[in-house]
Design an enzyme around this catalytic site. Structure first.
Site, PDB file in Angstrom:
ATOM      1  N   LYS A  50       1.054  -1.456  -0.140  1.00  0.00           N
ATOM      2  CA  LYS A  50       0.127   0.024  -0.161  1.00  0.00           C
ATOM      3  C   LYS A  50       1.181   1.037   0.411  1.00  0.00           C
ATOM      4  O   LYS A  50       2.296   1.263   0.173  1.00  0.00           O
ATOM      5  CB  LYS A  50      -0.609  -0.219   1.150  1.00  0.00           C
TER       6      LYS A  50
HETATM    7  P1  NAD Z   1     -12.803   8.106  -2.803  1.00  0.00           P
HETATM    8  O1  NAD Z   1     -12.140   9.059  -2.331  1.00  0.00           O
HETATM    9  O2  NAD Z   1     -13.600   7.912  -3.839  1.00  0.00           O
HETATM   10  O3  NAD Z   1     -14.082   8.201  -1.488  1.00  0.00           O
HETATM   11  C1  NAD Z   1     -14.430   8.912  -0.900  1.00  0.00           C
HETATM   12  C2  NAD Z   1     -14.855   9.956   0.149  1.00  0.00           C
HETATM   13  O4  NAD Z   1     -15.393   9.875   1.813  1.00  0.00           O
HETATM   14  C3  NAD Z   1     -15.542  11.019  -0.934  1.00  0.00           C
HETATM   15  O5  NAD Z   1     -16.998  11.834  -1.028  1.00  0.00           O
HETATM   16  C4  NAD Z   1     -14.985  12.081   0.925  1.00  0.00           C
HETATM   17  O6  NAD Z   1     -15.582  13.254   0.713  1.00  0.00           O
HETATM   18  C5  NAD Z   1     -15.827  11.204   1.582  1.00  0.00           C
HETATM   19  N1  NAD Z   1     -15.838  11.040   2.919  1.00  0.00           N
HETATM   20  C6  NAD Z   1     -13.702  11.250   3.591  1.00  0.00           C
HETATM   21  N2  NAD Z   1     -14.015  11.304   4.635  1.00  0.00           N
HETATM   22  C7  NAD Z   1     -15.181  11.050   5.026  1.00  0.00           C
HETATM   23  C8  NAD Z   1     -15.849  11.319   6.657  1.00  0.00           C
HETATM   24  N3  NAD Z   1     -15.317  11.359   7.754  1.00  0.00           N
HETATM   25  N4  NAD Z   1     -17.199  11.420   6.645  1.00  0.00           N
HETATM   26  C9  NAD Z   1     -17.929  10.690   5.890  1.00  0.00           C
HETATM   27  N5  NAD Z   1     -17.506  11.033   4.147  1.00  0.00           N
HETATM   28  C10 NAD Z   1     -16.620  11.457   4.216  1.00  0.00           C
HETATM   29  O7  NAD Z   1     -12.575   7.210  -1.999  1.00  0.00           O
HETATM   30  P2  NAD Z   1     -12.673   5.361  -2.272  1.00  0.00           P
HETATM   31  O8  NAD Z   1     -11.861   5.221  -3.556  1.00  0.00           O
HETATM   32  O9  NAD Z   1     -14.775   5.564  -2.772  1.00  0.00           O
HETATM   33  O10 NAD Z   1     -11.998   4.660  -1.301  1.00  0.00           O
HETATM   34  C11 NAD Z   1     -13.163   4.817   0.510  1.00  0.00           C
HETATM   35  C12 NAD Z   1     -13.135   3.654   0.731  1.00  0.00           C
HETATM   36  O11 NAD Z   1     -12.892   2.831  -0.359  1.00  0.00           O
HETATM   37  C13 NAD Z   1     -11.199   3.972   1.092  1.00  0.00           C
HETATM   38  O12 NAD Z   1     -11.354   3.351   2.811  1.00  0.00           O
HETATM   39  C14 NAD Z   1     -10.178   2.844   0.311  1.00  0.00           C
HETATM   40  O13 NAD Z   1      -9.217   2.488   1.099  1.00  0.00           O
HETATM   41  C15 NAD Z   1     -11.387   2.067  -0.047  1.00  0.00           C
HETATM   42  N6  NAD Z   1     -11.087   1.022  -0.651  1.00  0.00           N
HETATM   43  C16 NAD Z   1     -11.300   1.608  -1.842  1.00  0.00           C
HETATM   44  C17 NAD Z   1     -10.677   1.072  -2.993  1.00  0.00           C
HETATM   45  C18 NAD Z   1     -11.244   1.294  -4.700  1.00  0.00           C
HETATM   46  O14 NAD Z   1     -11.197   1.204  -5.905  1.00  0.00           O
HETATM   47  N7  NAD Z   1     -11.228   3.269  -4.982  1.00  0.00           N
HETATM   48  C19 NAD Z   1     -11.181  -0.323  -3.340  1.00  0.00           C
HETATM   49  C20 NAD Z   1     -10.593  -1.296  -1.712  1.00  0.00           C
HETATM   50  C21 NAD Z   1     -11.182  -0.425  -0.907  1.00  0.00           C
END
Ligand code: NAD
Length: 476
Positions: free
Chosen positions: A107
């Site tokens: 990561k």
């Molecule tokens: P992203 O940046 O696209 O979206 C995150 C969203 O959460 C944003 O809209 C942001 O405004 C919101 N947010 C941030 N802090 C917040 C809070 N305190 N309260 C409420 N909303 C809040 O990120 P993502 O890619 O969707 O990732 C989100 C989670 O999923 C992370 O934990 C990431 O590790 C996990 N994840 C993502 C992927 C991927 O393919 N993108 C894959 C596996 C896991």
């Protein structure tokens, strides 16, 4: 009164690991070898922006190299630190083992608030960060392959791939150095929405497991289920969109940084997303009640809670008040080890992160294979498949006409049956199969062993056993 200390994210992952490993009979020392993070590289670099040099701190952590390349996203957020990337790298090891993606876990992260920079500045910063990692083989198609995570997307992945190809001009597999790229830069259909799609497939498979559904105190399928989602970013948006548009679930709550929206009749996910991207928050959205204290909505009554934003949001402080009988961890580590215990005691079923959000790495695996094979999935077989189907349809029509049977095919059948699978259909099929198979392996352990009370322990048991088998095969 003494306050109970919440463990850090990495400690939380280790605690959950320890709980599962106690149920396994591993050779002495192997448990420790699997648990620890192999290495973490910290880089500090300067970029000249707006007339002065800005110094940034980034990390790339490699948890386990029992299989190579290692794989895991790169996150852009102010909260990025060594503990966090190491926890996330460990989760990647277990996740890849669980869904049988042939990678070790890694990561990366950059301590930055991407919203403070314009596109050109972000490109300079990303290329500089990538340069530091590439020259140490911490980005490399055969050794370490990043992907998007919080705060990054296909745009950043395209910059990274391009940077790699500028530095390694003779590497014919250069495109495979990173996944989650745009289609026109070596990406694959269906990657952007893959994690959210995986959450949907995971829930569908859960609702096929009637014993599991009963354990959660639920019944039926996804139709009409009330869902609260935290984080309407890549993962949360796609999960909420597919569940409401395709499975009849009602998205009653959406929690974002600036508060939460609630509407018991169901929110229009597309409209909220549009509002969020054009206004920078959910505040002011018309068709819902807005609560400034967003996290409080995690505690609202619902059938399914989907934390899809960040880690540690369900913790010792609020776990006892969570009403959802089913939580699916779309984010990584949203439930702390302490909260996990409280929720388990309450009978809440948790579909764990290492399974729930594995759709991303699964489709990344397909993208990496596509890049290495230099051909789009479906290109060779699609028309052949169509012509064989055409033969059957023609034969049926001929039989019907010759014998005067008057058979007519149902409307739309020909169109659907005759269409050969293209890349998107194949990606969805591969993802669906992966999510079903992985759930079934967890389900068998969960329902089959008296000493396994939850899906998380089942997931850890399976993945640790697989990593251990891989180390043993190497003679370690
Ligand atoms: P992203 O940046 O696209 O979206 C995150 C969203 O959460 C944003 O809209 C942001 O405004 C919101 N947010 C941030 N802090 C917040 C809070 N305190 N309260 C409420 N909303 C809040 O990120 P993502 O890619 O969707 O990732 C989100 C989670 O999923 C992370 O934990 C990431 O590790 C996990 N994840 C993502 C992927 C991927 O393919 N993108 C894959 C596996 C896991």
């Amino acid at each position: 009164m003494a306050t109970i200390k919440e463990p850090s994210f990495r400690e939380s992952v280790d605690l959950m690991f320890n709980r599962a490993v106690a149920l396994l009979d591993l050779s002495p020392g192997l448990e420790e070898k699997i648990r620890v993070c192999n290495s973490t590289y910290t880089v500090r670099f300067g970029v000249r922006l707006r007339g002065q040099i800005h110094t940034f701190t980034g990390y790339r952590s490699v948890h386990s190299e029992h299989m190579e390349p290692v794989k895991g996203g790169i996150r852009y957020a102010m909260g990025v630190n060594q503990d966090e990337v190491e926890a996330l790298a460990a989760l990647m090891t277990y996740k890849c083992a669980l869904v049988e993606a042939p990678f070790g876990g890694s990561k990366g992260g950059l301590r930055i608030d991407p919203r403070q920079y314009d596109e050109h500045e972000l490109e300079q910063i990303t290329r500089r960060f990538a340069y530091e990692l590439i020259k140490r083989d911490l980005i490399n198609p055969s050794q370490n392959v990043p992907a998007p995570d919080m705060g990054t997307g296909e745009r950043e992945m395209a910059w990274i791939a391009d940077q790699y190809k500028r530095m390694q001009t003779t590497d014919i597999n250069g495109n495979a150095c990173v996944t989650g790229k745009p289609i026109n830069a070596g990406g694959i259909q269906g990657r952007t929405e893959a994690t959210g799609r995986g959450v949907q497939y995971a829930l569908r498979e859960f609702f096929r497991d009637q014993i599991g559904v009963q354990k959660a105190g639920l019944s039926g399928d996804l139709e009409g289920k009330r869902v609260i989602v935290q984080g309407l970013g890549n993962v949360g948006y796609h999960a909420a969109k597919f569940l409401s548009e395709e499975d009849g679930a009602l998205i009653t709550g959406i929690i974002e940084r600036d508060g939460a929206l609630f509407n018991p009749k169901g929110l229009d996910v597309e409209a909220v997303r549009h509002w969020l991207t054009s206004h920078g928050g959910v505040t002011g959205y018309p068709d819902a009640t807005h609560t400034a204290e967003g996290a409080a909505v995690l505690e609202e009554d619902c059938d399914i809670l989907i934390p899809a934003a960040m880690e540690g949001v369900i913790n010792l402080g609020n776990a006892a008040r969570i009403k959802a009988p089913l939580i699916i961890e779309a984010a990584n580590g949203p439930v702390t080890a302490g909260a996990d215990e409280i929720l388990r005691d309450k009978g809440v079923v948790i579909i764990p992160d290492m399974y729930a959000n594995a759709g991303g790495v699964t489709v990344s695996y397909f993208e990496w294979v596509k890049n290495l094979s230099h051909i789009r999935f479906g290109r060779m077989g699609r028309r052949q498949e169509e012509s064989r189907h055409q033969l059957i349809v023609e034969e049926l029509e001929r039989l019907s006409a010759d014998r005067g049977l008057g058979w007519t095919l149902s409307p739309g059948f020909k169109e659907k049956y005759l269409r050969g699978a293209g890349e998107l259909e194949l990606v969805r099929s591969g993802l669906d199969d992966t999510m079903r198979t992985a759930y079934q392996s967890m389900r068998d352990v969960w329902h089959g062993r008296d000493d396994v009370k939850d899906l998380r322990t089942a997931a850890y048991l399976i993945s640790i056993s697989r990593v251990a088998a891989s180390y043993r095969a190497k003679g370690l």
